[in-house]
Design an enzyme around this catalytic site. Sequence first.
Site, short mmCIF file in Angstrom:
data_model
loop_
_atom_site.label_atom_id
_atom_site.label_comp_id
_atom_site.label_asym_id
_atom_site.label_seq_id
_atom_site.Cartn_x
_atom_site.Cartn_y
_atom_site.Cartn_z
N LYS A 272 0.79 -0.78 -0.16
CA LYS A 272 -0.05 0.10 0.07
C LYS A 272 0.51 1.62 0.21
O LYS A 272 2.10 0.88 0.86
CB LYS A 272 -0.89 0.21 1.52
CG LYS A 272 -2.17 -0.78 1.47
CD LYS A 272 -2.06 -0.43 3.11
CE LYS A 272 -3.89 -1.81 2.76
NZ LYS A 272 -5.09 -1.36 1.95
N ARG A 346 -10.41 -11.30 2.08
CA ARG A 346 -11.02 -12.47 1.81
C ARG A 346 -10.57 -13.83 1.03
O ARG A 346 -11.46 -15.30 1.73
CB ARG A 346 -11.46 -12.03 -0.01
CG ARG A 346 -10.04 -11.89 -0.89
CD ARG A 346 -10.57 -11.33 -1.87
NE ARG A 346 -10.92 -9.80 -1.78
CZ ARG A 346 -11.26 -9.28 -2.63
NH1 ARG A 346 -11.64 -8.96 -4.00
NH2 ARG A 346 -11.71 -7.25 -2.80
N1 BES Z 1 -7.90 -3.50 4.51
C1 BES Z 1 -8.21 -2.67 3.05
C2 BES Z 1 -9.76 -2.46 3.38
C3 BES Z 1 -9.84 -1.25 3.72
C4 BES Z 1 -9.30 0.03 3.60
C5 BES Z 1 -9.83 -1.18 5.13
C6 BES Z 1 -9.39 1.02 3.75
C7 BES Z 1 -10.40 -0.23 5.62
C8 BES Z 1 -9.91 1.56 4.95
C9 BES Z 1 -8.45 -4.20 2.10
O1 BES Z 1 -7.76 -5.78 2.52
C10 BES Z 1 -7.65 -4.31 1.03
O2 BES Z 1 -6.77 -4.07 0.99
N2 BES Z 1 -8.26 -4.13 -0.01
C11 BES Z 1 -8.25 -3.48 -1.26
C12 BES Z 1 -8.88 -5.49 -2.83
C13 BES Z 1 -8.58 -4.53 -3.74
C14 BES Z 1 -6.97 -4.97 -3.95
C15 BES Z 1 -8.57 -5.22 -4.24
C16 BES Z 1 -8.51 -2.44 -1.98
O3 BES Z 1 -9.86 -2.46 -1.37
O4 BES Z 1 -7.95 -1.78 -1.98
MN MN Z 2 -5.47 -5.37 2.03
#
Ligand code: BES
Ligand code: MN
Length: 493
Positions: A272, A346
């Site tokens: 990230k 997931r």
């Molecule tokens: N934990 C994150 C989602 C999240 C984002 C929670 C902001 C709280 C605040 C999750 O694991 C994630 O990174 N999801 C990705 C999925 C994508 C790579 C398909 C996302 O939402 O960008």
């Molecule tokens: Mn994530």
Amino acid sequence: MRGMSELIASKEALTTVEVNNLILLASAGADGVVLHLPEHKGLEGLGQSAVQKLTETAQELGFKASLDQVLRLPAAIVSGLSAKNILLVGVGKQTLSQETLRRAAGRATRELSGTDSAAIAFPTPTAQDSVAVAEGALLGAYVWARRVPASPEPVAKIYVLGACPEEIERAQKVVNGVNIARDLVNDPPNKLVPADFAEFAKQAVKHLPVDYQVWEEKQLVKEGFGGIIGVGKGSIHPPRLVRVDYHPKSAKSHVALIGKGITFDSGGLSIKPASSMPEMKSDMAGAAAVLGTVIAAASLGVNVHVTGWLAIAENLPANDATRPSDVITMFNGKTVEVTNTDAEGRLVMADALAKAVTENPDAVLDIATLTGAQIVALGNRTSAVMGCESTRTEVVEAAKVAGEDFWPMPLPEYMAAEYDTPFADLTNATMGNRAGGMLKAGLFLKEFVADTPWAHLDVAGPAYNDGAAWGYNLPGGTGAGVRTMLAFIEAKA
Ligand code: BES
Ligand code: MN
Ligand code: ZN
């Protein structure tokens, strides 16, 4: 206990109660501020002229009773009150629903942190109204207990006028569940690695009629939890699966709750950006909410069999981390090509869901800070619920009862085709297409729940308040979902 307000049921009149602050409710009427006093001990006790004096003074000082607005006045401006000060709390133009009462009570107690006593004198015609006021008072008086140096103490004693001890006790048990979830979310990820979280759960259920079982790394590998292992293996702090089971003998219904417990989500090798990382200490909020809900249900003695599953791992990009394009085998035998290691939630949830449904529960709820797309779709204060229509509807109804904001969202079948890959049953993330990201995450989970009635709760935004305090919410963990899941369970009793 340090850091906890004492909540006291009181049948005293608002005129005679001796406290630092008497908390009164005000709304914004068409012609200015309107005070809402308790039905019986209110108006007669205070007198029409005192009410007028209070509202006039408040308005002169710029108080409009807008939502969450507060104003402290010396009680001496009217005669006949034993309290030292009055705290007016505004609810704007909201109807006086239970959630309005809860929010106002919490807004007020939050304001009064550091003081030694308060009395809440709100109109509470029903027992549920009193419970809501008591819940709000405790929610707003929350402080994260493990802060060093210690947080300022919350208001020491809170009298809820018109409430009975049973109503107070119920509120304490509900809010205890919420605050357990808040505490865990607020804990920094270096103090809450997966083993710590599992151990916390063990200690937290020790004195309750709740069975505890933990799968450590070896056992997870042996039993084929490829999703949990795949996510956790980039960290030197190995993953855990925890099962907490509350099973009253006379229960006729069985609900399974599955929570995402990523103690820190760096994104893994699909790392990230720096700016979105600090909030990722909250990526275990789903599992924290599940634990809080099981504890609340068990302390309340709800007559439903509740099994909580905490899918706990840390998502880091070190040494043996899963690579984008690795193929893993999940608990139910499906193979997944991991195209994005940041879609880790997931993967751990899928394994825990697949395991949970082997016990044939009557309903399954899963809760996760699953997608940034949830925030794009619904913002920071409205959670999403997806899944089979009847269960989804039951969750929306439960949320209304509990006073939380959950909005139903679809799982459009056609999107599932985007997970097709030549290399496995499916991928874990669609490449380059962000449309409907929250729904697609839900569709991924659907592959792992078989035919069990199921709903998926995405609380990515609401689980963590990264802004200023509002209502009864402080900065940090909110405990989102605990009250809704508890109401869902209670509806099955
Ligand atoms: N934990 C994150 C989602 C999240 C984002 C929670 C902001 C709280 C605040 C999750 O694991 C994630 O990174 N999801 C990705 C999925 C994508 C790579 C398909 C996302 O939402 O960008
Ligand atoms: Mn994530
Ligand atoms: Zn995550």
